[in-house]
Design a protein around this motif. Structure first.
Motif, PDB file in Angstrom:
ATOM      1  N   HIS A   1     -10.277   2.572  13.641  1.00  0.00           N
ATOM      2  CA  HIS A   1      -9.815   2.817  15.006  1.00  0.00           C
ATOM      3  C   HIS A   1     -10.964   2.822  16.016  1.00  0.00           C
ATOM      4  CE1 HIS A   1      -5.754   3.716  13.783  1.00  0.00           C
ATOM      5  NE2 HIS A   1      -6.202   4.573  12.889  1.00  0.00           N
ATOM      6  N   ARG A  57      -7.005   0.990   8.782  1.00  0.00           N
ATOM      7  CA  ARG A  57      -7.362   0.472  10.109  1.00  0.00           C
ATOM      8  C   ARG A  57      -8.533   1.284  10.645  1.00  0.00           C
ATOM      9  NH1 ARG A  57      -2.641  -0.068  13.724  1.00  0.00           N
ATOM     10  NH2 ARG A  57      -2.767  -2.273  13.280  1.00  0.00           N
ATOM     11  N   ASP A 105      -8.972  -4.136  15.793  1.00  0.00           N
ATOM     12  CA  ASP A 105      -8.114  -4.172  14.603  1.00  0.00           C
ATOM     13  C   ASP A 105      -8.821  -4.573  13.308  1.00  0.00           C
ATOM     14  OD1 ASP A 105      -5.788  -3.042  15.363  1.00  0.00           O
ATOM     15  OD2 ASP A 105      -4.752  -4.909  15.794  1.00  0.00           O
ATOM     16  N   SER A 111      -0.116   7.488   9.300  1.00  0.00           N
ATOM     17  CA  SER A 111       0.819   6.431   9.659  1.00  0.00           C
ATOM     18  C   SER A 111       0.149   5.348  10.506  1.00  0.00           C
ATOM     19  CB  SER A 111       2.001   7.037  10.416  1.00  0.00           C
ATOM     20  OG  SER A 111       2.895   6.030  10.812  1.00  0.00           O
ATOM     21  N   ALA A 112      -0.756   5.733  11.367  1.00  0.00           N
ATOM     22  CA  ALA A 112      -1.460   4.778  12.229  1.00  0.00           C
ATOM     23  C   ALA A 112      -2.602   4.077  11.502  1.00  0.00           C
ATOM     24  CB  ALA A 112      -2.004   5.508  13.455  1.00  0.00           C
ATOM     25  N   SER A 113      -2.965   4.569  10.322  1.00  0.00           N
ATOM     26  CA  SER A 113      -4.178   4.096   9.662  1.00  0.00           C
ATOM     27  C   SER A 113      -3.977   3.405   8.329  1.00  0.00           C
ATOM     28  CB  SER A 113      -5.118   5.286   9.431  1.00  0.00           C
ATOM     29  OG  SER A 113      -5.387   5.963  10.633  1.00  0.00           O
ATOM     30  N   PRO A 167       5.244   4.196   7.214  1.00  0.00           N
ATOM     31  CA  PRO A 167       6.049   4.778   8.296  1.00  0.00           C
ATOM     32  C   PRO A 167       5.750   6.273   8.488  1.00  0.00           C
ATOM     33  CG  PRO A 167       7.418   3.481   6.815  1.00  0.00           C
ATOM     34  CD  PRO A 167       6.070   3.649   6.146  1.00  0.00           C
ATOM     35  N   GLY A 203      -2.467  -5.729   3.137  1.00  0.00           N
ATOM     36  CA  GLY A 203      -2.297  -4.695   4.154  1.00  0.00           C
ATOM     37  C   GLY A 203      -1.186  -5.003   5.139  1.00  0.00           C
ATOM     38  N   GLU A 204      -0.160  -5.715   4.683  1.00  0.00           N
ATOM     39  CA  GLU A 204       0.911  -6.128   5.589  1.00  0.00           C
ATOM     40  C   GLU A 204       2.011  -5.076   5.760  1.00  0.00           C
ATOM     41  OE1 GLU A 204       1.949  -7.146   1.448  1.00  0.00           O
ATOM     42  OE2 GLU A 204       0.189  -7.604   2.623  1.00  0.00           O
ATOM     43  N   GLU A 205       1.994  -4.011   4.952  1.00  0.00           N
ATOM     44  CA  GLU A 205       3.050  -3.004   4.991  1.00  0.00           C
ATOM     45  C   GLU A 205       2.528  -1.691   5.571  1.00  0.00           C
ATOM     46  OE1 GLU A 205       6.255  -0.986   1.903  1.00  0.00           O
ATOM     47  OE2 GLU A 205       4.669  -2.266   1.119  1.00  0.00           O
ATOM     48  N   GLU A 206       3.088  -1.296   6.712  1.00  0.00           N
ATOM     49  CA  GLU A 206       2.688  -0.044   7.352  1.00  0.00           C
ATOM     50  C   GLU A 206       3.254   1.149   6.596  1.00  0.00           C
ATOM     51  OE1 GLU A 206       3.371   0.248  11.579  1.00  0.00           O
ATOM     52  OE2 GLU A 206       3.181  -1.922  11.792  1.00  0.00           O
ATOM     53  N   PHE A 256      -2.290   1.038   5.499  1.00  0.00           N
ATOM     54  CA  PHE A 256      -1.489  -0.163   5.297  1.00  0.00           C
ATOM     55  C   PHE A 256      -1.519  -0.507   3.815  1.00  0.00           C
ATOM     56  CE2 PHE A 256      -2.503   0.064   9.644  1.00  0.00           C
ATOM     57  CZ  PHE A 256      -1.429  -0.488  10.316  1.00  0.00           C
TER      58      PHE A 256
END
Length: 110
Positions: free
Chosen positions: A44, A42, A15, A68-70, A82, A77-80, A72
Motif C-alpha cells: 500500500h 498488496r 499496485d 481484506s484490502a491487502s 472479502p 493473486g486474482e481472488e480478493e 489476494f
C-alpha cells in the motif's frame, strides 16, 4: 533527488503485489495440522494506509479491513479476500495473514 529518481527506486507505489508464504497451524478432529501456502499481498501507498486507519467507523474491524484490502489468493493473486470472510477468519489464520501483510507494508507503530 528528483521525483523521477524516486519513482525509479520504487518510492512511489502503484499496485505492487508481493508473494508471501504463510504457515497456519490449526486443529482438525483433535490433530494439529500445519498448512503452508502462498498469498499475494498488496503493498500500500502512504495515502492508502493513512485513509485506511482514520478515526471513526474504520476503527471497527480494523484488522479485518486491513486484511481484506491487502490479501489476494490464487496462483496469480486474482481472488480478493472479502471483508465478511476476513471478519470471520479463524483467529490463528488471521494472525498469520496479518503477519505476512505487516512484513510487506511495515506500518508505522503507534
Amino acid at each position: 533527488m528528483k521525483l523521477a529518481d524516486l519513482k525509479k527506486k520504487g518510492g512511489v507505489i502503484t499496485d505492487a503485489f508481493v508473494k508471501k508464504t504463510v504457515e497456519w497451524t490449526h486443529t482438525v478432529k483433535g490433530k494439529e495440522i500445519t498448512e503452508k501456502f502462498d498469498i499475494h499481498v498488496r503493498k500500500h501507498a502512504f495515502g492508502v494506509m493513512e485513509a485506511m486507519f482514520v478515526d471513526g467507523e474504520a476503527q471497527k474491524y480494523r484488522n479485518a479491513r486491513y486484511l481484506s484490502a491487502s490479501v489476494f489468493l490464487g496462483p496469480d493473486g486474482e481472488e480478493e479476500l472479502p471483508f465478511d470472510d476476513a471478519v470471520n477468519l479463524d483467529p490463528s489464520l488471521g494472525i498469520a495473514l496479518l503477519q505476512a501483510v505487516n512484513e510487506v507494508n511495515a506500518p508505522v507503530k503507534n
